[in-house]
Design a protein around this motif. Structure first.
Motif, PDB file in Angstrom:
ATOM      1  N   ARG A 100      73.866  29.857   1.658  1.00 23.33           N
ATOM      2  CA  ARG A 100      73.349  30.299   0.357  1.00 23.33           C
ATOM      3  C   ARG A 100      73.832  29.345  -0.747  1.00 23.33           C
ATOM      4  N   THR A 101      72.900  29.078  -1.701  1.00 31.18           N
ATOM      5  CA  THR A 101      73.223  28.243  -2.866  1.00 31.18           C
ATOM      6  C   THR A 101      73.078  29.100  -4.129  1.00 31.18           C
ATOM      7  N   THR A 102      74.164  29.280  -4.899  1.00 27.86           N
ATOM      8  CA  THR A 102      74.195  30.124  -6.098  1.00 27.86           C
ATOM      9  C   THR A 102      74.448  29.256  -7.324  1.00 27.86           C
ATOM     10  N   TYR A 103      73.731  29.586  -8.480  1.00 31.24           N
ATOM     11  CA  TYR A 103      73.866  28.826  -9.721  1.00 31.24           C
ATOM     12  C   TYR A 103      74.627  29.674 -10.749  1.00 31.24           C
ATOM     13  N   VAL A 104      75.623  29.077 -11.416  1.00 34.27           N
ATOM     14  CA  VAL A 104      76.454  29.778 -12.401  1.00 34.27           C
ATOM     15  C   VAL A 104      76.548  28.920 -13.661  1.00 34.27           C
ATOM     16  N   TRP A 105      76.781  29.606 -14.837  1.00 30.49           N
ATOM     17  CA  TRP A 105      76.932  28.895 -16.106  1.00 30.49           C
ATOM     18  C   TRP A 105      78.270  28.162 -16.133  1.00 30.49           C
ATOM     19  N   ARG A 106      78.261  27.035 -16.784  1.00 28.84           N
ATOM     20  CA  ARG A 106      79.514  26.324 -17.014  1.00 28.84           C
ATOM     21  C   ARG A 106      80.331  27.096 -18.042  1.00 28.84           C
ATOM     22  N   GLU A 107      81.605  27.154 -17.850  1.00 24.93           N
ATOM     23  CA  GLU A 107      82.483  27.881 -18.758  1.00 24.93           C
ATOM     24  C   GLU A 107      83.213  26.911 -19.676  1.00 24.93           C
ATOM     25  N   PRO A 108      83.326  27.241 -20.989  1.00 24.89           N
ATOM     26  CA  PRO A 108      82.728  28.432 -21.609  1.00 24.89           C
ATOM     27  C   PRO A 108      81.230  28.214 -21.830  1.00 24.89           C
ATOM     28  N   LYS A 109      80.483  29.288 -21.765  1.00 23.50           N
ATOM     29  CA  LYS A 109      79.037  29.204 -21.960  1.00 23.50           C
ATOM     30  C   LYS A 109      78.753  29.079 -23.456  1.00 23.50           C
ATOM     31  N   LEU A 110      78.219  27.950 -23.898  1.00 23.85           N
ATOM     32  CA  LEU A 110      77.943  27.680 -25.303  1.00 23.85           C
ATOM     33  C   LEU A 110      76.449  27.447 -25.509  1.00 23.85           C
ATOM     34  N   CYS A 111      75.657  28.354 -24.960  1.00 27.04           N
ATOM     35  CA  CYS A 111      74.219  28.267 -25.134  1.00 27.04           C
ATOM     36  C   CYS A 111      73.640  29.674 -25.089  1.00 27.04           C
ATOM     37  N   THR A 112      72.392  29.780 -25.501  1.00 22.02           N
ATOM     38  CA  THR A 112      71.719  31.076 -25.492  1.00 22.02           C
ATOM     39  C   THR A 112      70.241  30.863 -25.230  1.00 22.02           C
ATOM     40  N   GLY A 113      69.594  31.855 -24.629  1.00 22.47           N
ATOM     41  CA  GLY A 113      68.158  31.771 -24.386  1.00 22.47           C
ATOM     42  C   GLY A 113      67.807  30.569 -23.542  1.00 22.47           C
ATOM     43  N   GLY A 114      66.665  29.971 -23.830  1.00 20.62           N
ATOM     44  CA  GLY A 114      66.253  28.764 -23.138  1.00 20.62           C
ATOM     45  C   GLY A 114      66.012  28.985 -21.660  1.00 20.62           C
ATOM     46  N   SER A 115      66.481  28.021 -20.858  1.00 22.63           N
ATOM     47  CA  SER A 115      66.307  28.079 -19.410  1.00 22.63           C
ATOM     48  C   SER A 115      67.161  29.185 -18.817  1.00 22.63           C
ATOM     49  N   LEU A 116      66.566  29.888 -17.828  1.00 27.42           N
ATOM     50  CA  LEU A 116      67.305  30.920 -17.117  1.00 27.42           C
ATOM     51  C   LEU A 116      67.999  30.323 -15.908  1.00 27.42           C
ATOM     52  N   LEU A 117      68.991  31.037 -15.395  1.00 23.44           N
ATOM     53  CA  LEU A 117      69.658  30.586 -14.174  1.00 23.44           C
ATOM     54  C   LEU A 117      68.671  30.645 -13.010  1.00 23.44           C
ATOM     55  N   PRO A 118      68.571  29.557 -12.188  1.00 20.70           N
ATOM     56  CA  PRO A 118      67.680  29.613 -11.019  1.00 20.70           C
ATOM     57  C   PRO A 118      68.125  30.709 -10.057  1.00 20.70           C
ATOM     58  N   GLU A 119      67.145  31.222  -9.307  1.00 21.54           N
ATOM     59  CA  GLU A 119      67.452  32.239  -8.314  1.00 21.54           C
ATOM     60  C   GLU A 119      68.283  31.644  -7.186  1.00 21.54           C
ATOM     61  N   GLN A 120      69.029  32.495  -6.511  1.00 19.13           N
ATOM     62  CA  GLN A 120      69.834  32.054  -5.365  1.00 19.13           C
ATOM     63  C   GLN A 120      68.914  31.600  -4.231  1.00 19.13           C
ATOM     64  N   THR A 121      69.247  30.479  -3.591  1.00 13.42           N
ATOM     65  CA  THR A 121      68.439  29.941  -2.489  1.00 13.42           C
ATOM     66  C   THR A 121      69.179  30.127  -1.163  1.00 13.42           C
ATOM     67  N   VAL A 122      68.383  30.304  -0.070  1.00 17.89           N
ATOM     68  CA  VAL A 122      68.922  30.507   1.291  1.00 17.89           C
ATOM     69  C   VAL A 122      68.322  29.446   2.202  1.00 17.89           C
ATOM     70  N   SER A 123      69.163  28.796   3.050  1.00 20.30           N
ATOM     71  CA  SER A 123      68.696  27.768   3.994  1.00 20.30           C
ATOM     72  C   SER A 123      69.329  27.995   5.362  1.00 20.30           C
ATOM     73  N   ILE A 124      68.635  27.511   6.417  1.00 20.63           N
ATOM     74  CA  ILE A 124      69.139  27.633   7.799  1.00 20.63           C
ATOM     75  C   ILE A 124      70.112  26.493   8.073  1.00 20.63           C
ATOM     76  N   CYS A 125      71.188  26.835   8.815  1.00 18.50           N
ATOM     77  CA  CYS A 125      72.215  25.840   9.084  1.00 18.50           C
ATOM     78  C   CYS A 125      72.792  26.063  10.483  1.00 18.50           C
ATOM     79  N   LYS A 126      73.525  25.117  11.080  1.00 21.69           N
ATOM     80  CA  LYS A 126      74.223  25.200  12.372  1.00 21.69           C
ATOM     81  C   LYS A 126      75.667  25.574  12.126  1.00 21.69           C
ATOM     82  N   THR A 127      76.101  26.606  12.946  1.00 22.95           N
ATOM     83  CA  THR A 127      77.455  27.088  12.711  1.00 22.95           C
ATOM     84  C   THR A 127      78.481  26.182  13.372  1.00 22.95           C
TER      85      THR A 127
END
Length: 982
Positions: A846-873
């Motif tokens: 799983r790939t998750t997107y988070v805001w950089r801290e401290p968050k100094l922005c508002t509105g605009g672009s939203l955080l992308p949705e979490q993505t899931v990919s197949i992998c070898k254990t």
């Protein structure tokens, strides 16, 4: 004879006793019963001294009353006319003497409910009451609440009336009436309107029964200037049942006929005592003013008792210098050390006519016809392609212009006097002596309307319709004041600017922003204090020149280039947003993002570039910001969106207190970017009428701009139903620009005013200017609003002012604000977030997107949705690795064995060659048998090419070794049938 003498003595004694007896009592009426009837009874002045009082008799009806000028004679209960020297209102009373507070009035000063720290100052309110001053009573001028009350019981419906002077809106003045249930009866008219000229008359109807009258004032001038008091006089009340006696005329008045309803004032230089039937003339060495009860000795004449002026030009073009005594003349020329009037009649050449006028054969000045201009000598027609610049310019003062008038306003009773307050003096006009040093010298200029060369749009950045510029000077030895006031459509003259004390020769310009009938008034007062005689007549104000532009039906002193029609024959107006080419007279549109200088639209330089962060509207009338701002920084573009802050936002400073403890606030309304150039913030003055309905702006003074300030007194302090808002001031009429720089157009927003530790996001600053030019602010007021990103303050956030400047300004001209809100942060972009990749669990990553801290922005672009990919254990790859390692090890072992075996074969061949070798090294070994084919590899191959498995071969190989350690090599015979072992 003796008996007759005794009888006469007895009769005299009896008459004396009757007279004495009658003087010991008076008549009164009993209270009215339910049928409206009453009794007349005799009441002794001193109880117990006399007996045998007249019996009670039936009285008049309770509703009975006499006419004005009559009184009810209680002895025979009939109406009789007042005698000379007396007056009556019939069913009323009048209070016109205010040497002391009349009987029945109550004077109350209310202590304000303020903080404990101001309790000492608040106690001083006990002396802040209405003060009787002879002909009138004056209100307080501090922040305490002074109430003048009078209670009256009316037998029938009546009326209360009074005259008042209410010149200063820094005082709240209200008059109201309460009935038996202590309910205000006339709520709508309780808030008095400021007066324009002299005394105003006010009346209110009263109902039957008890009525309590209230005159209440509260001043809240938070500036250093003390407001002018409210004056009240001639209070009259009608509706009482009867008047049992007439009132004597007060000193200085008289009533020459019986049955008078009022007393007349004695003319100047006469006097009268109380109850006078006529006035007596003063002696020649004394004088008196109108309505005086005594005469005063005349002082010797000085140079302060006369003035000079000029006569109109005669047919020879000459004027005479004239000296005149100041009216009224109160000085005497016959006393020692008195000065005489200087001789008049010295002739001088007349000054030229004012620009736009020409001199006729009779040496009078007449205006030039339309289409011509003049410098004061003769009229010259405007050249083709030009038009006259209409206006009015007065710089020569031989006579008072026809559209100007002058008068004197009394500083004592605020009545206008029939005398001139300003006199012409060739190259200037100056203030005359006046009747008293505290009189107001009034000069008024009336302009019927304006005709600007370009139509002024409602949403224009600069709404200048015209401007008035005058050059003046004041010479004072005491605290004189010169007021400049402006009136619109004959409404109240509003003070625009005030100069105190001596001022050198200087110029002042006022911008007219409304096309209406305007009145410009200059008022000069030498001192606010009244003293007998003239002491400061030499304190004067001078006006050297007055210039008004774009006057309707005015005259021209020059011609200007105009826009020509397509035919090129006549002048026309350019379309909005177009300037006039000085050479060709053609109209050209302004360049993008510029606005047109409306009052001088000539040449491309009339199109002024918009400031940073702003754009012009379609008609180039103003520059505005659409609440968006782009900033290039560190290789990226920051985008700001302030649209949620576009509406008007209110902000109130911390409480302030006057010397008396009155709490007030500086109230600010801010509209950050307006609505495409339309200003949204509004501040109102509702002092003169707190109950002003919405939309009726003609009853209140209102200011609309990007940012404005007013003084607010909360309702809980004043005791009113609404807050009191006064003295509105515009702080931002014009948008200068939006930038991150700290200085723009000479407006500076110092960073140290609002220190911060957050340096991650640049702060955006909005800069504005106002059109109001004052003595201390030559360029008008300016405003800087610093927008600071604070993600913790959502919504509109908070506004604050510098700690160094608690009122928002340190110099009185530039106002500074800090607006902290999340809406001041730039819009979010891909730069403001990062990706976090999780471990591979169960073949899923799983790939998750988070805001950089401290968050100094508002509105605009939203955080992308979490993505899931197949992998070898990790287990899978471990198994693969072990398997591959095992295979590699086996293969390595096999190869090792293979190459080792190969090595053994080579060793065998080598040994065989050695064994078959002859003694002679040069000979080759002979073959064993002829049956062996060429090469013995075939035999050897038979040994190693058996069909055994790998492990079988290894086993067979190891078992063929002899016990002595040597390999057993099988040999074949030549026939190939017998095996032999060596």
């Amino acid at each position: 004879q003796t008996a007759q003498t005794h009888l006469e003595a007895w009769l005299s004694l009896a008459l004396f006793c009757v007279f004495l007896f009658q003087s010991e009592y008076h008549y009164e009426y009993t209270a009215c019963d339910s049928l409206g009837s009453r009794w007349r009874v005799a009441v002794p002045h001193t109880p117990g001294l006399c007996t045998g009082l007249p019996d009670p008799i039936k009285g008049t009806e309770c509703s009975f009353s006499c006419k004005a000028g009559e009184f009810l004679d209680m002895k025979d209960q009939s109406c009789k006319s007042c005698a000379e020297g007396r007056y009556s209102l019939g069913t009323g009373v009048r209070f016109d003497e205010w040497d002391e507070l009349p009987h029945g009035f109550a004077n109350v000063a209310t202590t304000l409910e303020v903080d404990d720290s101001f309790s000492e100052s608040a106690e001083n309110c006990t002396t802040s009451t209405w003060v009787p001053l002879g002909d009138y009573i004056a209100s307080n001028t501090d922040e305490c609440t002074a109430t003048l009350m009078y209670a009256v019981n009316l037998k029938q419906s009546g009326m209360v009336s009074f005259e008042y002077i209410y010149p200063d809106s820094s005082i709240v003045f209200e008059f109201f009436v309460q009935n038996d249930q202590c309910q205000p009866t006339v709520e709508e008219s309780r808030w008095m309107k400021t007066t324009e000229k002299g005394w105003e008359f006010h009346s209110v109807e009263l109902s039957h029964g008890n009525n309590v009258l209230y005159w209440r004032t509260t001043a809240f001038s938070v500036w250093s200037k003390t407001p002018k008091p409210v004056l009240v006089r001639n209070i009259g009340i009608t509706g009482v049942a009867y008047t049992s006696e007439c009132f004597p005329c007060k000193p200085g008045t008289y009533a020459s006929k019986p049955g008078s309803t009022f007393c007349k004032l004695c003319p100047p230089n006469s006097y009268s005592g109380k109850g006078a039937t006529s006035c007596q003339q003063c002696e020649s060495n004394t004088y008196s003013e109108q309505g005086s009860g005594t005469c005063k000795p005349r002082p010797p004449c000085t140079d302060k008792d006369y003035f000079y002026t000029h006569t109109a030009c005669d047919t020879n073009g000459e004027t005479q210098l004239m000296f005149k005594w100041a009216e009224p003349k109160i000085c005497s020329e016959d006393l020692p050390d008195a000065v005489n009037l200087p001789p008049s009649g010295v002739k001088t050449k007349c000054p030229p006519c004012n620009p736009g006028f020409f001199k006729t054969n009779s040496s009078t000045c007449e205006p030039c016809p339309y289409g011509a201009y003049s410098n004061g000598s003769g009229c010259i027609s405007c050249p083709a392609g030009t038009e006259p610049a209409l206006g009015l310019e007065y710089k020569w003062w031989n006579t008072l212009p026809a559209n100007m008038e002058t008068t004197v306003l009394s500083g004592i009773n605020f009545e206008y006097k029939g005398m001139a307050g300003w006199e012409v003096a060739s190259d200037y006009i100056y203030t005359a002596a006046g009747a008293s040093d505290n009189d107001f010298m009034i000069l008024t200029l009336i302009i019927p309307g304006f005709s600007p060369p370009q139509s002024v749009m409602e949403d224009a950045e600069n709404k200048e319709v015209a401007r008035i510029t005058f050059v003046f000077e004041t010479v004072c030895t005491v605290s004189c004041e010169l007021y400049f006031m402006v009136g619109v459509n004959s409404k109240t003259n509003t003070p625009v600017e005030t100069w105190t004390g001596s001022k050198g020769k200087q110029s002042y310009t006022y911008i007219v922003e409304k096309n209406a009938t305007m009145s410009f008034t200059w008022a000069f007062q030498r001192t606010p204090y009244h003293e007998a005689g003239r002491k400061y007549t030499n304190d004067i104000a001078k006006l050297y020149s007055i210039n008004v532009t774009n006057v309707m039906d005015g005259v021209a002193s020059y011609c200007r280039r105009c826009a020509l029609e397509s035919s090129g024959s006549s002048c026309t107006s350019c379309p909005p947003g177009n300037y006039i080419d000085r050479t060709s007279g053609a109209c050209h549109p302004c360049a993008p993002n510029t606005y047109l200088k409306a009052h001088q639209p000539y040449g491309h330089q009339a199109c002024i570039p918009c400031g940073p962060g702003t754009v012009s509207n379609k008609i180039h009338s103003l520059c505005y910001n659409d609440c968006h701002f782009l900033l290039a920084k560190d290789g990226r573009t920051l985008e700001y969106d302030f649209s949620t802050l576009a509406n008007s936002t209110s902000f109130t400073s911390g409480p302030s207190f006057t010397t008396k403890g009155l709490k007030y606030f500086h109230h600010f309304n801010i509209s950050l970017c307006g609505n495409h150039g339309r200003k949204m913030a509004s501040c109102t003055d509702n002092v003169t009428d707190i109950r002003v309905p919405d939309g009726e702006v003609e009853f209140s003074k209102s200011v609309t701009s990007y940012a404005c300030q007013s003084i607010v007194v909360p309702s809980d302090v004043m005791g009113y139903k609404t807050v009191v808002s006064s003295q509105p001031v515009s702080l931002a009429d014009r948008f200068v620009g939006v930038t991150t720089e700290t200085t723009l157009d000479h407006i500076t927003s110092p960073p140290d005013y609002f220190p911060t530790e957050n340096v991650g996001v640049p702060e955006v600053i909005f800069f504005y200017r106002s059109n109001d030019v004052t003595q201390s602010c030559n360029s008008g007021r300016a405003t800087a609003i610093r927008m600071r990103c604070n993600p913790l303050k959502t919504g509109s956030g908070t506004l604050s002012m510098p700690r160094k400047c608690p009122d928002g300004t340190c110099d009185g001209c530039t106002f500074h604000f800090l607006w902290e809100t999340a809406e001041a942060c730039p819009l979010c972009s891909a730069y403001d977030y990062r990706a976090i990749v999780s471990a591979c669990v169960g073949g899923i990553q799983r790939t998750t997107y988070v805001w950089r801290e401290p968050k100094l922005c508002t509105g605009g672009s939203l955080l992308p949705e979490q993505t899931v990919s197949i992998c070898k254990t990790m287990d899978f790859w471990l198994k693969v690795g072990i398997s591959a390692g095992t295979c590699a090890a086996v293969l390595l072992t096999v190869m090792t064995c293979y190459f080792w075996k190969k090595n053994q074969k080579l060793e065998y061949k080598y040994s065989k060659l050695v064994m078959n070798a002859t003694t002679k090294d040069s000979e080759l070994p002979a073959p064993d048998s002829c049956a062996i084919m060429e090469g013995e590899d075939a035999e050897d191959d038979l040994i190693f090419t058996s069909k055994k498995s790998l492990f079988g071969k290894i086993k067979s190989f190891t078992t063929k070794r002899t016990s002595d350690g040597f390999d057993s090599v099988p040999l074949k015979t030549s026939s190939g049938n017998t095996d032999m072992d060596l």
